[in-house]
Design a protein around this motif. Sequence first.
Motif, PDB file in Angstrom:
ATOM      1  N   MET A   1      23.396  32.419  45.473  1.00 60.95           N
ATOM      2  CA  MET A   1      24.215  32.837  44.339  1.00 60.95           C
ATOM      3  C   MET A   1      25.648  33.084  44.816  1.00 60.95           C
ATOM      4  O   MET A   1      25.864  33.848  45.748  1.00 60.95           O
ATOM      5  N   PRO A   2      26.632  32.445  44.203  1.00 59.51           N
ATOM      6  CA  PRO A   2      28.018  32.657  44.622  1.00 59.51           C
ATOM      7  C   PRO A   2      28.415  34.110  44.418  1.00 59.51           C
ATOM      8  O   PRO A   2      28.038  34.732  43.412  1.00 59.51           O
ATOM      9  N   PRO A   3      29.157  34.697  45.360  1.00 59.66           N
ATOM     10  CA  PRO A   3      29.565  36.097  45.190  1.00 59.66           C
ATOM     11  C   PRO A   3      30.555  36.245  44.059  1.00 59.66           C
ATOM     12  O   PRO A   3      31.391  35.367  43.824  1.00 59.66           O
ATOM     13  N   LEU A   4      30.442  37.348  43.305  1.00 58.72           N
ATOM     14  CA  LEU A   4      31.386  37.627  42.236  1.00 58.72           C
ATOM     15  C   LEU A   4      32.630  38.276  42.827  1.00 58.72           C
ATOM     16  O   LEU A   4      32.572  38.974  43.834  1.00 58.72           O
ATOM     17  N   SER A   5      33.756  38.032  42.202  1.00 56.74           N
ATOM     18  CA  SER A   5      35.017  38.559  42.703  1.00 56.74           C
ATOM     19  C   SER A   5      34.997  40.081  42.727  1.00 56.74           C
ATOM     20  O   SER A   5      34.450  40.715  41.827  1.00 56.74           O
ATOM     21  N   PRO A   6      35.617  40.706  43.773  1.00 50.92           N
ATOM     22  CA  PRO A   6      35.704  42.176  43.797  1.00 50.92           C
ATOM     23  C   PRO A   6      36.447  42.730  42.593  1.00 50.92           C
ATOM     24  O   PRO A   6      36.285  43.890  42.247  1.00 50.92           O
ATOM     25  N   LEU A   7      37.259  41.895  41.959  1.00 51.03           N
ATOM     26  CA  LEU A   7      38.006  42.350  40.794  1.00 51.03           C
ATOM     27  C   LEU A   7      37.170  42.292  39.520  1.00 51.03           C
ATOM     28  O   LEU A   7      37.589  42.785  38.488  1.00 51.03           O
ATOM     29  N   SER A   8      36.010  41.679  39.609  1.00 48.75           N
ATOM     30  CA  SER A   8      35.197  41.483  38.414  1.00 48.75           C
ATOM     31  C   SER A   8      34.831  42.804  37.752  1.00 48.75           C
ATOM     32  O   SER A   8      34.882  42.927  36.530  1.00 48.75           O
ATOM     33  N   SER A   9      34.460  43.790  38.554  1.00 50.93           N
ATOM     34  CA  SER A   9      34.031  45.058  37.991  1.00 50.93           C
ATOM     35  C   SER A   9      35.124  45.694  37.139  1.00 50.93           C
ATOM     36  O   SER A   9      34.884  46.088  35.994  1.00 50.93           O
ATOM     37  N   ALA A  10      36.333  45.764  37.672  1.00 49.62           N
ATOM     38  CA  ALA A  10      37.437  46.383  36.927  1.00 49.62           C
ATOM     39  C   ALA A  10      37.764  45.606  35.670  1.00 49.62           C
ATOM     40  O   ALA A  10      38.011  46.188  34.613  1.00 49.62           O
ATOM     41  N   SER A  11      37.748  44.283  35.779  1.00 48.43           N
ATOM     42  CA  SER A  11      38.102  43.480  34.605  1.00 48.43           C
ATOM     43  C   SER A  11      37.023  43.554  33.534  1.00 48.43           C
ATOM     44  O   SER A  11      37.327  43.558  32.334  1.00 48.43           O
ATOM     45  N   VAL A  12      35.761  43.631  33.966  1.00 51.39           N
ATOM     46  CA  VAL A  12      34.672  43.756  32.992  1.00 51.39           C
ATOM     47  C   VAL A  12      34.764  45.092  32.272  1.00 51.39           C
ATOM     48  O   VAL A  12      34.649  45.167  31.042  1.00 51.39           O
ATOM     49  N   VAL A  13      34.964  46.167  33.011  1.00 51.33           N
ATOM     50  CA  VAL A  13      35.110  47.486  32.402  1.00 51.33           C
ATOM     51  C   VAL A  13      36.262  47.497  31.415  1.00 51.33           C
ATOM     52  O   VAL A  13      36.143  48.019  30.297  1.00 51.33           O
ATOM     53  N   SER A  14      37.379  46.901  31.796  1.00 45.35           N
ATOM     54  CA  SER A  14      38.550  46.863  30.927  1.00 45.35           C
ATOM     55  C   SER A  14      38.253  46.118  29.630  1.00 45.35           C
ATOM     56  O   SER A  14      38.622  46.571  28.539  1.00 45.35           O
ATOM     57  N   ALA A  15      37.584  44.979  29.750  1.00 48.28           N
ATOM     58  CA  ALA A  15      37.263  44.185  28.560  1.00 48.28           C
ATOM     59  C   ALA A  15      36.309  44.926  27.634  1.00 48.28           C
ATOM     60  O   ALA A  15      36.470  44.927  26.406  1.00 48.28           O
ATOM     61  N   LEU A  16      35.313  45.586  28.206  1.00 52.16           N
ATOM     62  CA  LEU A  16      34.340  46.316  27.395  1.00 52.16           C
ATOM     63  C   LEU A  16      34.970  47.534  26.732  1.00 52.16           C
ATOM     64  O   LEU A  16      34.700  47.818  25.562  1.00 52.16           O
ATOM     65  N   ARG A  17      35.824  48.220  27.475  1.00 52.52           N
ATOM     66  CA  ARG A  17      36.478  49.389  26.902  1.00 52.52           C
ATOM     67  C   ARG A  17      37.390  48.971  25.746  1.00 52.52           C
ATOM     68  O   ARG A  17      37.437  49.647  24.711  1.00 52.52           O
ATOM     69  N   ALA A  18      38.103  47.867  25.915  1.00 53.04           N
ATOM     70  CA  ALA A  18      38.988  47.379  24.855  1.00 53.04           C
ATOM     71  C   ALA A  18      38.202  46.980  23.609  1.00 53.04           C
ATOM     72  O   ALA A  18      38.710  47.060  22.486  1.00 53.04           O
ATOM     73  N   ALA A  19      36.942  46.575  23.809  1.00 45.83           N
ATOM     74  CA  ALA A  19      36.095  46.181  22.678  1.00 45.83           C
ATOM     75  C   ALA A  19      35.449  47.379  22.007  1.00 45.83           C
ATOM     76  O   ALA A  19      34.745  47.225  21.004  1.00 45.83           O
ATOM     77  N   GLY A  20      35.662  48.592  22.549  1.00 46.27           N
ATOM     78  CA  GLY A  20      35.127  49.794  21.928  1.00 46.27           C
ATOM     79  C   GLY A  20      33.814  50.276  22.496  1.00 46.27           C
ATOM     80  O   GLY A  20      33.170  51.153  21.901  1.00 46.27           O
ATOM     81  N   CYS A  21      33.396  49.746  23.628  1.00 48.56           N
ATOM     82  CA  CYS A  21      32.149  50.190  24.253  1.00 48.56           C
ATOM     83  C   CYS A  21      32.362  51.565  24.878  1.00 48.56           C
ATOM     84  O   CYS A  21      33.159  51.702  25.813  1.00 48.56           O
ATOM     85  N   VAL A  22      31.666  52.552  24.381  1.00 53.38           N
ATOM     86  CA  VAL A  22      31.868  53.932  24.815  1.00 53.38           C
ATOM     87  C   VAL A  22      31.477  54.122  26.279  1.00 53.38           C
ATOM     88  O   VAL A  22      32.149  54.836  27.025  1.00 53.38           O
ATOM     89  N   PHE A  23      30.407  53.475  26.685  1.00 57.92           N
ATOM     90  CA  PHE A  23      29.923  53.614  28.061  1.00 57.92           C
ATOM     91  C   PHE A  23      30.242  52.339  28.842  1.00 57.92           C
ATOM     92  O   PHE A  23      29.354  51.695  29.416  1.00 57.92           O
ATOM     93  N   ALA A  24      31.514  51.985  28.869  1.00 60.92           N
ATOM     94  CA  ALA A  24      31.947  50.722  29.457  1.00 60.92           C
ATOM     95  C   ALA A  24      31.548  50.586  30.918  1.00 60.92           C
ATOM     96  O   ALA A  24      31.104  49.525  31.356  1.00 60.92           O
ATOM     97  N   GLU A  25      31.678  51.652  31.697  1.00 63.02           N
ATOM     98  CA  GLU A  25      31.353  51.576  33.124  1.00 63.02           C
ATOM     99  C   GLU A  25      29.867  51.305  33.327  1.00 63.02           C
ATOM    100  O   GLU A  25      29.486  50.470  34.157  1.00 63.02           O
ATOM    101  N   ASP A  26      29.022  52.020  32.578  1.00 62.50           N
ATOM    102  CA  ASP A  26      27.580  51.810  32.711  1.00 62.50           C
ATOM    103  C   ASP A  26      27.190  50.398  32.283  1.00 62.50           C
ATOM    104  O   ASP A  26      26.369  49.735  32.931  1.00 62.50           O
ATOM    105  N   GLU A  27      27.764  49.948  31.182  1.00 64.64           N
ATOM    106  CA  GLU A  27      27.445  48.610  30.707  1.00 64.64           C
ATOM    107  C   GLU A  27      27.917  47.549  31.688  1.00 64.64           C
ATOM    108  O   GLU A  27      27.226  46.541  31.914  1.00 64.64           O
TER     109      GLU A  27
END
Length: 276
Positions: A1-27
């Motif tokens: 499995m190709p490794p995911l970018s170290p920046l992926s976590s921050a960008s995913v959290v940012s996208a989820l938070r912008a979409a209104g996900c209350v528990f963005a970090e957990d998701e």
Amino acid sequence: MPPLSPLSSASVVSALRAAGCVFAEDEARLILSAARTPDELAAMVDRRVAGLPLEHVVGWAEFSGLRITVGPGVFVPRRRTEFLVEQALAHAPDASVVVDLCCGTGAVGAALAAALGRVELHAADIDPVATRCAGRNVAAYGGHVHTGDLYAALPDALRGRVDILAANVPYVPTDEVGLLPAEAREYEPLVALDGGTDGLDILREVATGAPDWLTPGGCLLVETSERQLPSAVEAFRRAGLETRSAYSEKLYANVVIGVIRRWCWVWRCGVCRRRS
């Protein structure tokens, strides 16, 4: 499995938070753990941002310590329903025949079977999409899955033999379905949500039919809301069940428990007459 970018976590959290996900970090943690490639990760984030329930995005839901498979168009098991499982186990710790009615994913049946050990497990739902999903979740416990309308789905040989009849019936009043979160009303089947005018139509049907299926001492358990609790209790009592309710402050869950007495009350359903 190709490794995911170290920046992926921050960008995913940012996208989820912008979409209104209350528990963005957990998701974000769940999505990152489920994604196998960067492309799959991007697709999963896009689906979540578009409003798809997290459980549908990752393909599973945690319930009573189990990982329950969840598919598109299937009701997602709620954590509060774990209280129904707890109450069933407390009442019938030695149950040998279990029925999960209105089973959805089969989460309740799977949780009961996992806790009880060797049981005869049956799961039933009117929605074939749900029963296909439930089949995957109860297979490990030798569970049998049936498609049909409430008790009509069950084998006749179960009559008078059921120790635990767990029914997570729909209990949202018809006029209030539109007030549900978008994740529920847009992605879960209406038949799993709409309980009729006062939300108790299916509950009443289940309570009325239960005495024919329960063994003496067997129990019916149904989840309901605090507002509906008095009417739900009355429906159980009218069906001839010895009734009590239980409440979990932690999970904000209300469960009604009805029991077939081991003596005269079972004559209502004819079980003793058939056995004598």
